[in-house]
Write an enzyme that holds these catalytic residues in place. Sequence first.
Site, PDB file in Angstrom:
ATOM      1  N   THR A 106       4.491   1.215  -4.651  1.00 23.73           N
ATOM      2  CA  THR A 106       4.380  -0.084  -4.708  1.00 23.73           C
ATOM      3  C   THR A 106       4.372  -0.482  -6.251  1.00 23.73           C
ATOM      4  OG1 THR A 106       3.045  -0.215  -2.728  1.00 23.73           O
ATOM      5  CG2 THR A 106       2.793  -2.039  -4.087  1.00 23.73           C
ATOM      6  N   LEU A 108       0.733  -1.104   0.117  1.00 22.55           N
ATOM      7  CA  LEU A 108      -0.055  -0.030   0.037  1.00 22.55           C
ATOM      8  C   LEU A 108       0.797   1.258  -0.108  1.00 22.55           C
ATOM      9  CD1 LEU A 108      -2.736  -1.433   2.639  1.00 22.55           C
ATOM     10  CD2 LEU A 108      -2.834  -1.290   0.004  1.00 22.55           C
ATOM     11  N   UNK A 109       2.132   1.055  -0.383  1.00 18.59           N
ATOM     12  CA  UNK A 109       3.078   2.283  -0.545  1.00 18.59           C
ATOM     13  C   UNK A 109       2.849   2.893  -1.782  1.00 18.59           C
ATOM     14  N   GLY A 110       3.084   4.385  -1.948  1.00 15.09           N
ATOM     15  CA  GLY A 110       3.063   4.939  -3.071  1.00 15.09           C
ATOM     16  C   GLY A 110       3.902   4.586  -4.298  1.00 15.09           C
ATOM     17  N   ARG A 152      -3.079  -3.077  -5.736  1.00 19.33           N
ATOM     18  CA  ARG A 152      -1.843  -2.163  -5.922  1.00 19.33           C
ATOM     19  C   ARG A 152      -0.794  -3.254  -6.145  1.00 19.33           C
ATOM     20  NH1 ARG A 152      -0.563   2.862  -2.524  1.00 19.33           N
ATOM     21  NH2 ARG A 152      -2.690   3.480  -3.478  1.00 19.33           N
TER      22      ARG A 152
END
Length: 190
Positions: A43, A39-41, A90
């Site tokens: 990813t 869930l990281u920007g 994602r």
Amino acid sequence: MAFIAKSFYDLSAISLDGEKVDFNTFRGRAVLIENVASLUGTTTRDFTQLNELQCRFPRRLVVLGFPCNQFGHQENCQNEEILNSLKYVRPGSGYQPTFTLVQKCEVNGQNEHPVFAYLKDKLPYPYDDPFSLMTDPKLIIWSPVRRSDVAWNFEKFLIGPEGEPFRRYSRTFPTINIEPDIKRLLKVAI
């Protein structure tokens, strides 16, 4: 403090499907280890680039992703949910990793995984950004805090085919840009 192995080949991890990943089987191959989060920007960028590197060196490179929830709670899935999160959320669009993901772990603090205790001992800071740690100290949720701690999701560690840690890269260093170092370690024409 976690036990620090004497050799990279003494280490192991458990894959998402519960199988032991014995690092002794990696002799003669370069290994890229990256702490990951779904869930990281970054990813999508990092996971697709990890797949790309694994596909470019299918027999000579081992890529291992270590999911971790210590940075912004960006890997809050349970182990059994991670692959579905990657496939449908994602990066999404049916994404499937071509590399091995291991079970979620801690990379810093009292309960850090032995792989990261070893790697941080050998490579105490990223070569491309030796001064940064955390941008916001309020986000540090582990103890004790050490200068060698992983600073955020998607830090990378490259290990040579003889098991020697070669280089550590910051979260801002694009994963795909490690390719020249991989070629150098594998003695492939650049």
